[in-house]
Structures are given as C-alpha cells and as structure tokens.
Design a protein around this motif. Structure first.
Motif, PDB file in Angstrom:
ATOM      1  N   ALA A  91       0.979  -1.204   0.092  1.00 33.66           N
ATOM      2  CA  ALA A  91      -0.091   0.029   0.034  1.00 33.66           C
ATOM      3  C   ALA A  91       0.922   1.102  -0.001  1.00 33.66           C
ATOM      4  N   PRO A  92       0.924   2.196  -1.104  1.00 36.20           N
ATOM      5  CA  PRO A  92       1.501   3.206  -0.986  1.00 36.20           C
ATOM      6  C   PRO A  92       0.677   4.148  -0.037  1.00 36.20           C
ATOM      7  N   ARG A  93       1.504   4.848   0.869  1.00 34.12           N
ATOM      8  CA  ARG A  93       0.872   5.676   1.773  1.00 34.12           C
ATOM      9  C   ARG A  93       1.587   7.131   1.380  1.00 34.12           C
ATOM     10  N   GLY A  94       0.546   7.980   1.341  1.00 37.19           N
ATOM     11  CA  GLY A  94       1.072   9.534   1.132  1.00 37.19           C
ATOM     12  C   GLY A  94       1.383  10.286   2.612  1.00 37.19           C
ATOM     13  N   LYS A  95       0.219  10.762   3.252  1.00 40.49           N
ATOM     14  CA  LYS A  95       0.279  11.486   4.414  1.00 40.49           C
ATOM     15  C   LYS A  95      -0.622  10.502   5.236  1.00 40.49           C
ATOM     16  N   HIS A  97      -3.914  10.418   5.195  1.00 43.67           N
ATOM     17  CA  HIS A  97      -4.997  11.469   5.605  1.00 43.67           C
ATOM     18  C   HIS A  97      -6.345  10.821   5.232  1.00 43.67           C
ATOM     19  N   SER A  98      -6.202   9.535   4.826  1.00 42.23           N
ATOM     20  CA  SER A  98      -7.743   9.031   4.483  1.00 42.23           C
ATOM     21  C   SER A  98      -8.371   8.539   5.923  1.00 42.23           C
ATOM     22  N   SER A  99      -9.724   8.399   5.732  1.00 43.39           N
ATOM     23  CA  SER A  99     -10.547   8.197   7.018  1.00 43.39           C
ATOM     24  C   SER A  99     -10.817   6.739   7.386  1.00 43.39           C
ATOM     25  N   THR A 160      -7.424  21.401  -3.604  1.00 41.78           N
ATOM     26  CA  THR A 160      -7.819  20.781  -2.598  1.00 41.78           C
ATOM     27  C   THR A 160      -7.899  21.852  -1.421  1.00 41.78           C
ATOM     28  N   ASP A 161      -8.817  21.728  -0.411  1.00 44.64           N
ATOM     29  CA  ASP A 161      -8.968  22.790   0.835  1.00 44.64           C
ATOM     30  C   ASP A 161      -7.834  22.690   1.757  1.00 44.64           C
ATOM     31  N   TYR A 162      -7.249  21.683   1.730  1.00 40.30           N
ATOM     32  CA  TYR A 162      -5.968  21.233   2.654  1.00 40.30           C
ATOM     33  C   TYR A 162      -4.788  21.017   1.929  1.00 40.30           C
ATOM     34  N   ILE A 165      -1.506  17.143   1.890  1.00 40.94           N
ATOM     35  CA  ILE A 165      -1.691  15.975   1.343  1.00 40.94           C
ATOM     36  C   ILE A 165      -0.913  15.720   0.180  1.00 40.94           C
ATOM     37  N   THR A 166      -0.847  14.537  -0.333  1.00 39.77           N
ATOM     38  CA  THR A 166       0.292  14.131  -1.545  1.00 39.77           C
ATOM     39  C   THR A 166      -0.605  14.254  -2.811  1.00 39.77           C
ATOM     40  N   VAL A 167       0.583  14.654  -3.672  1.00 45.07           N
ATOM     41  CA  VAL A 167      -0.168  14.456  -5.085  1.00 45.07           C
ATOM     42  C   VAL A 167      -0.481  13.196  -5.553  1.00 45.07           C
ATOM     43  N   GLN A 472     -20.648   7.953  -3.444  1.00 45.04           N
ATOM     44  CA  GLN A 472     -19.585   8.311  -2.495  1.00 45.04           C
ATOM     45  C   GLN A 472     -18.439   9.093  -2.983  1.00 45.04           C
ATOM     46  N   TYR A 473     -17.826  10.141  -2.385  1.00 42.73           N
ATOM     47  CA  TYR A 473     -16.345  10.553  -2.853  1.00 42.73           C
ATOM     48  C   TYR A 473     -15.281  10.226  -1.417  1.00 42.73           C
ATOM     49  N   LEU A 474     -14.219   9.640  -2.180  1.00 41.07           N
ATOM     50  CA  LEU A 474     -13.301   9.044  -0.956  1.00 41.07           C
ATOM     51  C   LEU A 474     -14.133   7.946  -0.406  1.00 41.07           C
TER      52      LEU A 474
HETATM   53  P1  FAD Z   1      -3.285   8.565   1.778  1.00 42.37           P
HETATM   54  O1  FAD Z   1      -4.235   8.604   2.721  1.00 42.37           O
HETATM   55  O2  FAD Z   1      -2.000   7.946   2.176  1.00 42.37           O
HETATM   56  O3  FAD Z   1      -3.941   7.617   0.511  1.00 42.37           O
HETATM   57  C1  FAD Z   1      -4.932   7.523   0.005  1.00 42.37           C
HETATM   58  C2  FAD Z   1      -5.258   6.347  -0.897  1.00 42.37           C
HETATM   59  O4  FAD Z   1      -4.315   6.699  -2.171  1.00 42.37           O
HETATM   60  C3  FAD Z   1      -4.571   5.053  -0.385  1.00 42.37           C
HETATM   61  O5  FAD Z   1      -5.600   3.693  -0.968  1.00 42.37           O
HETATM   62  C4  FAD Z   1      -3.236   4.677  -0.728  1.00 42.37           C
HETATM   63  O6  FAD Z   1      -2.757   3.602  -0.900  1.00 42.37           O
HETATM   64  C5  FAD Z   1      -3.510   5.561  -2.208  1.00 42.37           C
HETATM   65  N1  FAD Z   1      -2.315   6.344  -2.771  1.00 42.37           N
HETATM   66  C6  FAD Z   1      -1.325   6.880  -1.961  1.00 42.37           C
HETATM   67  N2  FAD Z   1      -0.348   7.463  -2.667  1.00 42.37           N
HETATM   68  C7  FAD Z   1      -0.285   6.972  -3.917  1.00 42.37           C
HETATM   69  C8  FAD Z   1       0.274   6.970  -5.099  1.00 42.37           C
HETATM   70  N3  FAD Z   1       1.440   7.952  -5.041  1.00 42.37           N
HETATM   71  N4  FAD Z   1      -0.007   6.165  -6.213  1.00 42.37           N
HETATM   72  C9  FAD Z   1      -1.138   5.551  -6.045  1.00 42.37           C
HETATM   73  N5  FAD Z   1      -1.889   5.514  -4.873  1.00 42.37           N
HETATM   74  C10 FAD Z   1      -1.610   6.154  -3.908  1.00 42.37           C
HETATM   75  N6  FAD Z   1      -9.817  15.950  -0.714  1.00 42.37           N
HETATM   76  C11 FAD Z   1     -10.195  16.568  -1.862  1.00 42.37           C
HETATM   77  O7  FAD Z   1     -10.279  16.164  -2.947  1.00 42.37           O
HETATM   78  N7  FAD Z   1     -10.393  17.937  -1.459  1.00 42.37           N
HETATM   79  C12 FAD Z   1     -10.229  18.290  -0.213  1.00 42.37           C
HETATM   80  O8  FAD Z   1     -10.592  19.710  -0.206  1.00 42.37           O
HETATM   81  C13 FAD Z   1      -9.964  17.736   0.604  1.00 42.37           C
HETATM   82  N8  FAD Z   1      -9.678  18.194   1.961  1.00 42.37           N
HETATM   83  C14 FAD Z   1      -9.293  17.682   2.935  1.00 42.37           C
HETATM   84  C15 FAD Z   1      -8.904  18.124   3.968  1.00 42.37           C
HETATM   85  C16 FAD Z   1      -8.171  17.277   5.395  1.00 42.37           C
HETATM   86  C17 FAD Z   1      -8.226  17.867   6.483  1.00 42.37           C
HETATM   87  C18 FAD Z   1      -8.137  15.815   5.101  1.00 42.37           C
HETATM   88  C19 FAD Z   1      -7.422  15.064   6.134  1.00 42.37           C
HETATM   89  C20 FAD Z   1      -8.272  15.397   3.864  1.00 42.37           C
HETATM   90  C21 FAD Z   1      -8.663  16.117   2.617  1.00 42.37           C
HETATM   91  N9  FAD Z   1      -9.033  15.629   1.593  1.00 42.37           N
HETATM   92  C22 FAD Z   1      -9.549  16.319   0.483  1.00 42.37           C
HETATM   93  C23 FAD Z   1      -8.953  14.162   1.346  1.00 42.37           C
HETATM   94  C24 FAD Z   1      -7.736  13.571   0.521  1.00 42.37           C
HETATM   95  O9  FAD Z   1      -7.846  14.199  -0.667  1.00 42.37           O
HETATM   96  C25 FAD Z   1      -7.488  12.103   0.699  1.00 42.37           C
HETATM   97  O10 FAD Z   1      -7.268  11.781   2.047  1.00 42.37           O
HETATM   98  C26 FAD Z   1      -6.577  11.944  -0.266  1.00 42.37           C
HETATM   99  O11 FAD Z   1      -6.246  10.299   0.211  1.00 42.37           O
HETATM  100  C27 FAD Z   1      -4.960  12.465   0.179  1.00 42.37           C
HETATM  101  O12 FAD Z   1      -4.485  12.252   1.250  1.00 42.37           O
HETATM  102  P2  FAD Z   1      -2.961  11.418   1.387  1.00 42.37           P
HETATM  103  O13 FAD Z   1      -1.905  12.094   0.188  1.00 42.37           O
HETATM  104  O14 FAD Z   1      -2.477  11.133   2.970  1.00 42.37           O
HETATM  105  O15 FAD Z   1      -3.410   9.815   0.856  1.00 42.37           O
END
Ligand code: FAD
Length: 518
Positions: A91-95, A97-99, A160-162, A165-167, A472-474
């Motif tokens: 599982a790739p993990r960005g930050k 920030h999933s729920s 995104t609003d925040y 979080i990763t690309v 559903q989104y996310l």
């Molecule tokens: P992770 O939670 O680490 O990963 C999310 C999913 O993507 C996992 O399944 C992971 O395995 C996969 N993944 C991670 N990196 C990669 C990669 N490089 N390649 C392929 N798969 C990958 N979203 C919006 O669209 N709009 C918003 O305004 C918005 N606001 C937010 C505000 C807050 C405070 C938070 C916490 C989240 C918000 N989000 C928003 C949601 C955010 O887009 C998701 O949580 C998203 O998953 C990014 O988080 P992350 O980079 O930590 O990914």
C-alpha cells in the motif's frame, strides 16, 4: 537460502513465514540485492505509525514499512512480492490522510511515499516555464508544489481545501475544491503520469500513450499502480484574493446563487459553500478563523430567528494581482448585486493567495493546539445530483441531523460535470451539475463516534431509499457488491484494468475492492 539470509539480516522475519517456492520465473538481480530488503523496516515505532490514519476508526498493522529512494525501488518491491507463492500486499501511503484505512496494508508492506522526496535524491518538483507545467513526485505535498511553482510566478489551477496531502493521494481520488466548477478536478489537469504497476512495470502514460493506464490511475484509488510522477498544468499565479462569505437561510436561494455563479465564465475564481446547522451556531465553538465575534453574534441571531435548520454560506474568492484592488472591488460589488443573500450579511476579507489556499493548514495548527486534530474522523463525502439536492437537504439537514450536536463542518457546493473526464475512474452522478457534500465531522467526546456513524448510516440509507443516485467521494464500501454499484457502468473497465495491471490484487488493499488473489 540466500534469500532467507537477506531477510533475516534485515530483521524482516515476519515475511519469512509467508515465503514458499517461487511462483514466477527467476528473480531479477535487483531483487537479489540487499538493497530492496534493507529498505523494509519492521521496527514497531514505524509499523505502529503505518497502522492507522487520519480517520482513527480502523487499525491494521503491516509487517513492514518500505522506504524507497526511487520509483525503481517500488518496482523491485512489487516484483519481490510477486515472487512469493503468496504475494504480500503493498500500500502506497502518502500522508495517511484517509478516513477508513484506505492506505493500510494488514500483514503486508506499506510504502512510505515521502521517503522518495527525502535526502539528496529529494528535489522532485520541476517547473517548466515554457511548457506551463510542473513535473512533481507522487509523494510531494501540494503545499510544497505551491511554493515551488510560485517562485516562477505560476500555480496549479485546482486545489483541495487542505494542502498537506500528497499529489499521488489526491490524484488517486480526484482532488476537488472551489476551482473545480471551472477547471475540473485535479485529475482533469494532469498531462502525464509515471506509474509503477502491480506487475512491477514502470510505465509512462498520457492521453496519447498507454492511455488506459493513464485514465485508470486518475481516480483509481491506488488499484492499478503507484503514481510516482505527475505532470500538472499551470497558470499565472495571482497575488491576492478577495475572500467572501454570504449568508442565506433559504436553501433554494443558496443553491440557485451557487448554480448561477458556477455557470458564469467570469465572476468568482473559487466557489464553495457551507451548511452551519443552527445548533453549531448557538452551542458550537465561539470562535472562527473567518468571522469576528460580533459577526458570529449576528449569525447566531439569524439562526435563532429562522425556521430553517441551518444557516448556509456561499464562500467565494476573486483573485487579483495585475488588476488593482479597486477594480476587483467594483467587479465584486457588481457580482454581489446579482445575488440573494440575507441583506447586510456579506463578509469580505482580503488575503494573500498563499494565506487563502493554506487556510485549513492554519486551522490545523489551532486544532492541534486544542487537542482536537488527532481524534476520530468519521467523514462522509457524497456527490449528490442537482435534481435531488433539495430532497437531500430536507432529509439530512432538516431530518437526520436536525438538532444534532455540533461536531465539525459541513461543505456543500456544486460542480459542472462537463469539466470531468468520464474515462477517468472516479465515479460521479449522471447529471450536468452535481454537488459535493462533505459531512466533515470529528468525534471529540465519548460516544460521539458511534453517534456520528449512526447518522452517516442514516444519510446513506436515505440516499438509497429515495433513489437519489448519490456517489460516495473518498469512497468506502464493505462489500464488492457495494463497489460494483459504486462504479456502475465503469465496473467492467475497473475489473479489466485490475486484471491487466494488478492481477494478483496486491495494491492498496485497504480500499477493500478486490480480494487478494491467493
Ligand atoms: P493516503 O491517505 O496516504 O492514500 C490514499 C489512497 O491512495 C490509499 O489507498 C493509498 O494506498 C493510495 N495512494 C497514496 N499515494 C499513492 C500514489 N502515489 N499512487 C497511487 N496510490 C496512492 N480531498 C479533496 O479532494 N478535496 C479536499 O478539499 C480535501 N480536503 C481534505 C482536508 C483534510 C483536513 C483531510 C485530512 C483530507 C482532505 N481531502 C480532500 C482528502 C484527501 O484528498 C485524501 O485523504 C487523499 O487520500 C490524500 O491523502 P494522502 O495523500 O494522505 O493519501
């Protein structure tokens, strides 16, 4: 024996138990190098951190955490997995920030994506001024992309609003915010990707080259490959922003004005909206990053005096830089005259472009200081078709959530579907305009989580029962049947892409879409 020695040397003992006879052909040289295995860490402090996420609802411990220094390392890890008789999940993990555990890998390996951007090899944001694009590592935070592009006076168009979080994480979902009505989601603003597939191949893809993988990976929930680079389009950056909130008590006027705003070529550069349930005004937090104390008092008075369940705000932003502040104000004044907010309840701020985009980052600091950031977040995000948004508002704000205890933020804003590309994987409702509704709630007190989860269930049930066609989104679905319904007409394509690019179903298992192929 050499293999086992490597694993034991690095303490990667738990996986040794999974090892059987090689399932595939001979190991590549890179797999035999100590290099791949030495980047898998099994210390408890690291696996514990990779066992949870922003949601704090589910937990699952991986066997190890992989620290790649290059995309080739990720490819090697995947091939290493496929070499096992029973491959381990990755599982790739960005930050994180999933729920709901989307970036977890129970008993598998979590790839710590930020490792790609650390150290000497680390600068993975390259701006092309002539091409008006930025090549950015999948592990990069949007916050860092913003600052890197601003050095050249340029900026991505959709945010995104925040920003912490990763690309790769947002492109695996869609990446939505107040600019989507005009430019589409972040996935509609990508020209090219580098992807490491679930077969361990490193593939560059674009609309004209390996297009099935390109469109699949955008919104693909990490199911077909790991995004290690994205080429994102840029525009000239504004310097400042007039940032506006307009209050409504009538949801029909609120949505009519939002839809007017997103139908216009000119006007606001950003359009979102919030729903503030009356109880959150009368009993909720007595401070706000946007409103002053006296403004909050006026809004509370409004909430007490209205028969409706909520006060609604349109949030708009008008960028400026080359235009003078006076010109922007004239334009803003003319625009506000066309709208039907409660007279006198237009609140205007001025902010730098960075302050505006990083507004949730500033809020994060406050919530962290108050101990209210690392708490459970049972978020529910929905796309609701325009034709049913008033049924939804009546059923949810005046129904399920009427009188609900204050617990966070509710977003609600419309988007134009013609700015989305249906070849991408993200599921959207089948109407020209649909709303993003985010029930972004936090469980702070004992019992909150169970209550909020019950409310979420009731909202989902209402959408189903009334046949609203919400998506559903996310997304999170407990069964494959739920996922089939989620993707609808796209399901066959999703399944075919999975069979091609991740046939053993090892990638992003936390999404729970495809069971691992044993
Ligand atoms: P992770 O939670 O680490 O990963 C999310 C999913 O993507 C996992 O399944 C992971 O395995 C996969 N993944 C991670 N990196 C990669 C990669 N490089 N390649 C392929 N798969 C990958 N979203 C919006 O669209 N709009 C918003 O305004 C918005 N606001 C937010 C505000 C807050 C405070 C938070 C916490 C989240 C918000 N989000 C928003 C949601 C955010 O887009 C998701 O949580 C998203 O998953 C990014 O988080 P992350 O980079 O930590 O990914």
């Amino acid at each position: 024996a050499r293999f086992a020695t490597l694993l034991i040397v690095t303490g990667f003992l738990s996986t040794v138990g999974h090892l059987g006879a090689p399932a595939f052909g001979a190991l590549d040289d890179d797999l035999l190098s100590l290099d791949v295995v030495s980047k898998i860490h099994t210390d408890r402090s690291l696996t514990a951190r990779a066992s949870s996420d922003f949601g704090h609802i589910v937990e699952a411990t991986p066997d190890g955490v992989f620290h790649p220094v290059s995309p080739a390392d990720i490819a090697a890890l995947i091939r290493f997995s496929l070499y096992q008789q029973t491959p381990f999940t990755v599982a790739p993990r960005g930050k994180g920030h999933s729920s709901r555990g989307q970036a977890l890998a129970p008993g598998g390996i979590v790839v710590d994506m930020p490792s790609l951007g650390r150290g000497d090899h680390g600068h993975r944001v390259n701006v092309s001024i002539d091409g008006m694009y930025v090549d950015v590592g999948g592990e990069q935070l949007w916050f860092d992309v913003l600052h890197a592009t601003l050095k050249h006076g340029l900026t991505p168009r959709v945010w995104t609003d925040y920003l912490r979080i990763t690309v790769g994480g947002t492109l695996s979902n869609a990446g939505i915010g107040g600019q989507v009505f005009r430019h589409g989601p972040q996935i509609s603003n990508v020209h090219e990707l580098d992807v490491v597939t679930g077969t361990g191949d490193m593939i560059t893809c674009s609309p004209g080259n390996n297009s099935d993988l390109f469109y699949g990976a955008l919104g693909g929930l990490g199911q077909f490959g790991v995004i290690t680079r994205a080429r994102v389009g840029l525009e000239r950056a504004p310097k400042r922003v007039r940032w506006v909130r307009l209050a409504y008590t009538d949801v029909h006027q609120f949505t009519a004005d939002q839809e007017l705003l997103i139908s216009r070529g000119a006007g606001f550069d950003y359009v979102e909206g919030q729903v503030q349930l009356n109880r959150t005004l009368t009993e909720g937090r007595r401070s706000s990053s946007f409103f002053s104390a006296s403004e909050l008092a006026r809004l509370t008075e409004l909430a007490l005096g209205t028969g409706s369940a909520a006060v609604y705000y349109i949030e708009g932003a008008m960028y400026y830089g080359d235009r003078s502040a006076a010109t922007v104000d004239r334009k803003l004044e003319a625009l506000l005259e066309e709208l039907s907010f409660v007279p006198g309840l237009a609140f205007v701020r001025d902010a730098s472009y960075v302050q505006f985009l990083d507004r949730v980052g500033q809020e994060e600091q406050k919530l962290r200081a108050a101990g209210a950031w690392d708490v459970p977040h049972p978020w529910l995000n929905l796309f609701v078709p325009r034709s049913r948004i008033h049924d939804f508002a009546a059923g949810v704000f005046d129904g399920v959530l009427r009188g609900a205890r204050p617990a966070g933020l509710i977003l609600m804003y419309p988007m134009n579907r013609d700015r989305w590309d249906d070849r991408m994987t993200t599921a959207t409702p089948d109407e020209d305009v649909f709303y993003a509704v985010g029930l972004l709630r936090s469980a702070v007190a004992a019992g909150d989580l169970e209550r909020l989860e019950r409310e979420n269930e009731a909202v989902l049930e209402l959408c189903d029962r009334a046949g609203m066609g919400c998506k559903q989104y996310l997304p999170h679905h407990a069964s494959q049947d739920g996922w089939r319904r989620h993707f609808g007409a796209k399901w066959d394509r999703v399944a075919a892409l999975k069979a091609t690019y991740d046939p053993r179903a090892i990638l992003s298992p936390g999404q729970g879409i495809f069971p691992a192929v044993v």
